[in-house]
Design a protein around this motif. Structure first.
Motif, mmCIF file in Angstrom:
data_model
loop_
_atom_site.group_PDB
_atom_site.id
_atom_site.type_symbol
_atom_site.label_atom_id
_atom_site.label_comp_id
_atom_site.label_asym_id
_atom_site.label_seq_id
_atom_site.Cartn_x
_atom_site.Cartn_y
_atom_site.Cartn_z
ATOM 1 N N PHE A 91 44.464 -52.802 16.590
ATOM 2 C CA PHE A 91 45.051 -52.693 15.277
ATOM 3 C C PHE A 91 44.102 -52.558 14.327
ATOM 4 O O PHE A 91 44.293 -52.174 13.264
ATOM 5 N N LEU A 92 42.826 -53.193 14.372
ATOM 6 C CA LEU A 92 41.736 -53.421 13.651
ATOM 7 C C LEU A 92 41.030 -51.860 13.385
ATOM 8 O O LEU A 92 40.248 -51.667 12.602
ATOM 9 N N ARG A 93 41.192 -50.733 14.166
ATOM 10 C CA ARG A 93 40.849 -49.449 14.285
ATOM 11 C C ARG A 93 41.009 -48.894 12.902
ATOM 12 O O ARG A 93 42.348 -48.805 12.467
ATOM 13 N N GLU A 94 39.988 -48.091 12.429
ATOM 14 C CA GLU A 94 40.628 -47.311 11.249
ATOM 15 C C GLU A 94 41.574 -45.970 11.363
ATOM 16 O O GLU A 94 42.201 -45.659 10.445
ATOM 17 N N ASP A 95 41.882 -45.571 12.661
ATOM 18 C CA ASP A 95 42.515 -44.415 12.976
ATOM 19 C C ASP A 95 43.955 -44.953 13.352
ATOM 20 O O ASP A 95 44.569 -43.885 13.826
#
Length: 650
Positions: A512-516
């Motif tokens: 969930f912390l990924r930019e995409d």
């Protein structure tokens, strides 16, 4: 076509003043009594005859002079000579003298000289005589002429709704025709290339024509006679043709759709071809700002927004009062005083009509705002009881603040009030309890617990996970819940809902912390939201960061969905890549599911509700084999060894 912006946006009060300038006269018509049901009396109606029109017997028996029966009993009956017989509808020619009686039927006219009727059960015929075993007093078993209704008596008041009761009274008085307010004819037109008839196959990009059905029904409920003209496509000729037809055959025309400022919106220009044309284009109201009101050929035309909630709000505020006035129905709707259950924010400069649910608690009525409604959501009005009118200069209503709620219709009490977390398992349980009437308000687990504390809920659904790993009980202590029981429910599989094929390759909460990656969150206070925050807190601790910093880095964290289904729809539509929810809805929507844990979904019940019939039935159904079988059909839900266990909260 040149793009047109809204003309001067008017306040709600200014719009009412505009409408008052062109108010039409109420029309009165005379109809037969058989066609008057549901109509509104246009004048006071007085009886033209006595009811009954003569003294009549109310029992089968014998018409007598009462003093001839005094002293009669089973051991010493009084014997009277029978001089004749009177049936209902006969004209009596005989006169009853001392020592005489006349056999008489119920409803028959009393003969001269008689002033009472002895019931046949207390008599015995012997030849031409009758023996009386029970005395009667003067007037006993006799209805005197005019004792029910007298000539000249007011029987129906102007403004009364004529029901079968009023019909019966007027028929008894010999009145066969009555003057009533004529029901205004309301033409309803839907506009939009995207609309198709209800019942037709739903093509991609199309939607069913909801507004025409809803508006026609609303017109009828408010005393009007709806006429559905049809669906107009987004072209000038089609829209104008249907509006012209509506003006020819109806008293008021309602269109929905095609009112916003934009290239494709042409209703404004069409309506301005009449005089005086458009009176209003844009109202400082929420929802429903892009509303058009015009007068064409002396008739009102209301151009409502296309979104259902906006259209129905404008109808309730402006159109319904006009229809009710013309049809003779009371213009003022019933209001009820309530306390708001939560702090609510509004838009400054626009009068908001906030839909609410009403529940009766220990200290009176409480209003649950539907704060997450949006203009396109039909459920915002379908499942609510009324609305709170928030003035333009008010931006916030405090929790516990008293407000007036205008009811859409008569408030119907439910047999069972369920408040709390949304779950399909609850719907299965309640379905097994039919025909019990119930009200479900989805406000999350925390909201349900607080509703029990305030005495508003019979049952609250909750699935709150404490950091200790225990479900629900720690939160009940934290919120000071006493004199209640926690009934263990069933298990739900919670996890991450992702699109088919998991295109973003999401494997856990860390992704969930990924930019995409963009997520869809659940509403504050819900068990699913609390579960997500626990996972995020663990990540923050492992990385030596603050939870607030972790949250800020997650795209979509601030976007809330009220139900698990809303999460699934957001993922299915591509608005979000992932969201926490239960396996059940992932399966329903053909999405993939990454399991995280099995959670305990339980029921909090106040002790004083345990003896309530519907609550007992709820617990019985929870423990039943029927519920177990139904739940087994749902992927991700199951009963377990603790289902139905009752834990007392002192």
């Amino acid at each position: 076509m040149k793009r047109r912006i809204f003309r001067d946006v008017l306040s709600v009060d200014e719009v009412f003043e505009k409408i008052k300038e062109f108010l039409p006269e109420r029309k009165i018509e005379e109809v037969s009594l058989l066609n008057a049901t549901g109509m509104i009396a246009a004048e006071d109606i007085y009886s033209i005859s006595d009811v009954p029109p003569f003294d009549r017997a109310t029992m089968d028996g014998f018409a007598v002079r009462a003093d001839d029966t005094f002293g009669a009993d089973e051991d010493n009956p009084v014997r009277l000579k029978v001089i004749g017989k009177i049936a209902a509808g006969d004209y009596p020619t005989m006169e009853v003298k001392r020592g005489e009686a006349v056999e008489i039927a119920t409803g028959a006219s009393m003969p001269k000289g008689a002033n009472a009727v002895v019931m046949v059960e207390f008599t015995r015929m012997i030849g031409d005589f009758v023996e009386i075993f029970k005395p009667v007093s003067p007037g006993e078993n006799v209805m005197s002429a005019g004792s029910d209704i007298m000539t000249g008596e007011l029987i129906v008041r102007r403004g009364d709704v004529i029901t079968h009761r009023e019909i019966g009274v007027m028929a008894a008085c010999g009145i066969d025709r009555v003057k009533v307010f004529k029901r205004p004819k309301i033409a309803v037109i839907s506009t939009g290339n995207e609309l198709i008839e209800v019942g037709a196959p739903l093509e991609y990009g199309k939607i069913y024509d909801v507004n025409s059905y809803v508006l026609c029904s609303a017109v009828r409920e408010n005393g009007g006679e709806p006429i559905f003209i049809g669906i107009a496509r987004d072209n000038r000729d089609d829209i104008k043709r249907l509006i012209e037809k509506g003006l020819r055959i109806a008293d008021i025309v309602i269109t929905s759709g095609g009112t916003s400022a934009g290239v494709g919106d042409i209703i404004y220009n069409i309506l301005n071809e009449w005089e005086p044309g458009v009176l209003v284009h844009g109202i400082a109201i929420k929802p429903g700002k892009p509303t058009i009101i015009a007068v064409c050929d002396g008739k009102f035309v209301f151009g409502l927004p296309g979104y259902p909630t906006s259209a129905l709000t404008i109808f309730e505020v402006f159109v319904a009062p006009l229809i009710r006035m013309l049809s003779g129905v009371d213009v003022e709707r019933k209001k009820i005083r309530c306390k708001l259950v939560m702090k609510t924010f509004s838009s400054e400069g626009r009068r908001e009509f906030l839909p609410v649910n009403i529940v009766k608690g220990l200290s009176g009525f409480t209003a649950y705002p539907v704060t997450e409604y949006y203009s396109g959501a039909i459920t915002a009005l379908a499942f609510t009881d009324g609305f709170v009118e928030i003035p333009e200069n008010v931006v916030m209503l405090e929790e516990g603040e008293e407000v007036d709620v205008t009811l859409y219709s008569e408030l119907k009490p439910a047999d069972l009030i369920f408040i709390g977390s949304n779950c399909i398992g609850v719907e299965i349980l309640l379905r097994l309890m039919r025909p019990v009437r119930f009200k479900i308000i989805n406000v999350g687990s925390t909201g349900g617990i607080l509703a029990v504390k305030r005495g508003e809920a019979d049952i609250a659904g909750t699935h709150l996970l404490d950091e200790s790993g225990e479900y629900n009980l720690p939160f009940l202590k934290r919120y000071g819940i006493k004199n209640a029981v926690l009934v263990k429910g069933y298990l739900r599989e919670q996890g991450i809902i992702v699109a088919k094929g998991n295109p973003k390759g999401i494997r856990g909460i860390e992704d969930f912390l990924r930019e995409d990656v963009t997520i869809i969150n659940r509403n504050r206070g819900s068990g699913t939201r609390i579960l997500l925050d626990m996972f995020l807190k663990e990540i923050a601790e492992n990385e030596g960061k603050k939870l607030s910093d972790i949250v800020k880095s997650i795209k979509g964290y601030e976007i809330e969905a009220k139900t698990h289904s809303s999460v699934a729809v957001a993922v299915l539509s591509g608005k979000a890549d992932a969201g926490l929810g239960i396996k059940t809805v992932a399966t329903q929507y053909g999405l993939e599911f990454i399991p995280l844990r099995a959670e305990e979904y339980d029921f909090l019940i106040p002790k004083d509700r345990l003896e309530k019939r519907e609550v007992k039935m709820f617990i019985e159904k929870l423990k039943s084999e029927d519920f177990k079988r139904e739940l087994e059909k749902i992927d991700g839900l199951r009963v377990y060894e603790r289902t139905g266990e009752i834990i007392t909260i002192e």
